[in-house]
Write an enzyme that holds these catalytic residues in place. Structure first.
Site, PDB file in Angstrom:
ATOM      1  N   GLU A 174       0.806  -1.216   0.000  1.00 34.03           N
ATOM      2  CA  GLU A 174       0.000   0.000   0.000  1.00 34.03           C
ATOM      3  C   GLU A 174       0.844   1.274   0.000  1.00 34.03           C
ATOM      4  OE1 GLU A 174      -3.664   0.095   0.218  1.00 34.03           O
ATOM      5  OE2 GLU A 174      -3.388  -1.954  -0.484  1.00 34.03           O
ATOM      6  N   HIS A 250      -5.043   1.818   7.138  1.00 37.52           N
ATOM      7  CA  HIS A 250      -3.621   2.035   6.895  1.00 37.52           C
ATOM      8  C   HIS A 250      -2.965   2.527   8.177  1.00 37.52           C
ATOM      9  CE1 HIS A 250      -4.494   2.804   2.372  1.00 37.52           C
ATOM     10  NE2 HIS A 250      -3.967   1.616   2.516  1.00 37.52           N
ATOM     11  N   CYS A 369      -2.900  11.814   3.336  1.00 36.85           N
ATOM     12  CA  CYS A 369      -3.183  10.952   2.181  1.00 36.85           C
ATOM     13  C   CYS A 369      -2.872  11.654   0.866  1.00 36.85           C
ATOM     14  CB  CYS A 369      -4.652  10.524   2.181  1.00 36.85           C
ATOM     15  SG  CYS A 369      -5.052   9.179   3.312  1.00 36.85           S
TER      16      CYS A 369
END
Length: 446
Positions: A174, A250, A369
């Site tokens: 990720e 995450h 992000c």
């Protein structure tokens, strides 16, 4: 030699929409099918990036993906003209269609893992695009992401680009959302923290039960090998399975680091004490600050809701640190009270600055992000594609570009409109010229 941490923020694409595609991401799922504003989302992101540039930070941008992804829809058997492909896919397989319209590339923390030259065996900056295999809509990104990164960091004397890991759940990767770097100075060798959710080849190890663990230990180790990292400068930490099941999809939703500061929730890590001891041992004699937020101070639920840890911690030109937080943190009494107190606790974090990024927040991503962190020397920075760096002039050009091409509102039904596809391609073709990226999109190569 000078050194910097440059934030490359992802430009929000012209088809920004809310499809609720990300199982395990509470914000994404709770806002499914809401009306979005691509223009507002893009401007919010640009305003945040420009504000950091005005604080003295070096700031860049990364181009978005092309959406709807006609190439993938054709691979899945939809044929005819582009308009026919859109219409038939929307009618015959709505969820597949929506996945191929995803706006998720705006969160460039997932774009890649980056290791600076101070950490790598060959003294170059290494990039590995994330394969994002856990979510179909995100697994469509790495090939174009790789092209965009190569167009941004083109000089192979300074930059190395790896192919993303095999497209398989065993190597689910990720990117920087599960990677943190601690260091004394950005240009000095540091400690790279790889946070994983599960062991791919050992089902007896702890793992979440409700929501998926997207990052595997095996993927993290593969990236470390590709980047030529020394074992003494890497720490592998397992994310707490229970906290994943609470919506922490995450690591950057529950922990964030910058230089010698690790800011994290007490429930963030499995075997926390062991992990922190290893970090201390490998970091050496330099000052190291662990800022641990107790559950009695901020609940996991409030941390996820406000993205307290999906904030950016930046080092300002005067060497003090600031937290870049979404206004959602300011609007939550517990989180706001914690941040008000944090700046008076004697840590390197001296101030908190709030930004409205609600278009991103509603789709499941906070300020952290929206950016990919790249530590560079002044020489390396000179060899970055200068058109991707955010000057006053380029900021104005990009805002004008958004005003020219982006719709103010977008609904799910709009995604099947062939005119939207034409508008998007026109916008992206012009963007690649503004940023001097070359032909990175499939429609430019056909």
């Amino acid at each position: 030699m000078k050194h910097f941490e440059v934030n490359f923020d992802g430009l929000v694409g012209p088809t920004h929409n809310y499809a609720g595609l990300s199982f395990g991401n509470v914000a994404s799922q709770s806002n499914a099918n809401a009306v979005s504003s691509p223009r507002q989302a893009a401007k919010q992101g640009l305003a945040k990036a420009k504000a950091l540039a005005d604080m003295g930070m070096t700031q860049g941008v990364l181009a978005p993906q092309e959406r709807p992804d006609i190439q993938t829809l054709r691979r899945l058997g939809f044929t005819g003209s582009d308009a026919t492909v859109l219409e038939s896919a929307a009618k015959q397989s709505k969820q597949v269609f929506l996945a191929c319209c995803s706006a998720s590339s705006m969160w460039t923390a997932n774009a890649a893992t980056v290791s600076p030259s101070a950490d790598t065996a060959d003294g170059r900056v290494h990039f590995t695009p994330a394969n994002l295999t856990n979510k179909f809509h995100r697994s469509l990104e790495p090939e174009v992401t790789g092209r965009i990164l190569k167009g941004t960091f083109a000089d192979n004397k300074y930059f190395v680009h790896h192919t993303h890991l095999p497209d398989n759940e065993h190597f689910g990767d990720e990117g920087a959302a599960n990677h943190t770097r601690l260091c004394n100075e950005y240009g000095h060798a540091g400690i790279e923290l790889f946070v994983y959710g599960r062991h791919a080849f050992d089902s007896s190890k702890p793992a979440p039960r409700r929501f998926p663990a997207r990052q595997t230990l095996e993927a993290s180790k593969a990236v470390a090998r590709l980047h030529g990292l020394d074992d003494d400068s890497v720490v592998y930490i397992q994310q707490n399975p229970d906290v994943i099941d609470q919506g922490v999809f995450h690591n950057d939703v529950i922990a964030v680091g910058n230089q010698n500061v690790l800011f994290f929730h007490e429930q963030a890590f499995h075997n926390k004490t062991q992990a922190l001891d290893e970090i201390k041992a490998k970091f050496g004699d330099h000052p190291l600050h662990f800022i641990e937020v107790g559950t009695n101070e901020v609940s996991v639920q409030d941390a996820v809701k406000t993205y307290l840890f999906n904030t950016q911690i930046i080092t300002l030109p005067d060497n003090s640190m600031a937290i870049i937080a979404p206004t959602d943190c300011q609007e939550n009494s517990a989180v706001s009270a914690y941040l008000d107190g944090l700046v008076n606790k004697g840590t390197p974090i001296q101030q908190v600055k709030y930004f409205d990024v609600k278009q991103s927040m509603r789709n499941g991503g906070g300020p952290a992000c929206l950016r990919l962190r790249v530590a560079l020397t002044d020489d390396e920075l000179r060899h970055v594609n200068q058109n991707t760096l955010l000057s006053n002039t380029q900021f104005e050009r990009l805002n004008t570009w958004v005003d020219k091409h982006y719709r103010d509102q977008l609904t799910e039904d709009d995604l099947r409109d062939p005119q939207l596809l034409t508008e998007s391609r026109t916008a992206l073709d012009e963007l690649t010229q503004l940023l001097k990226l070359g032909s990175v999109y499939p429609f430019q190569q056909d």
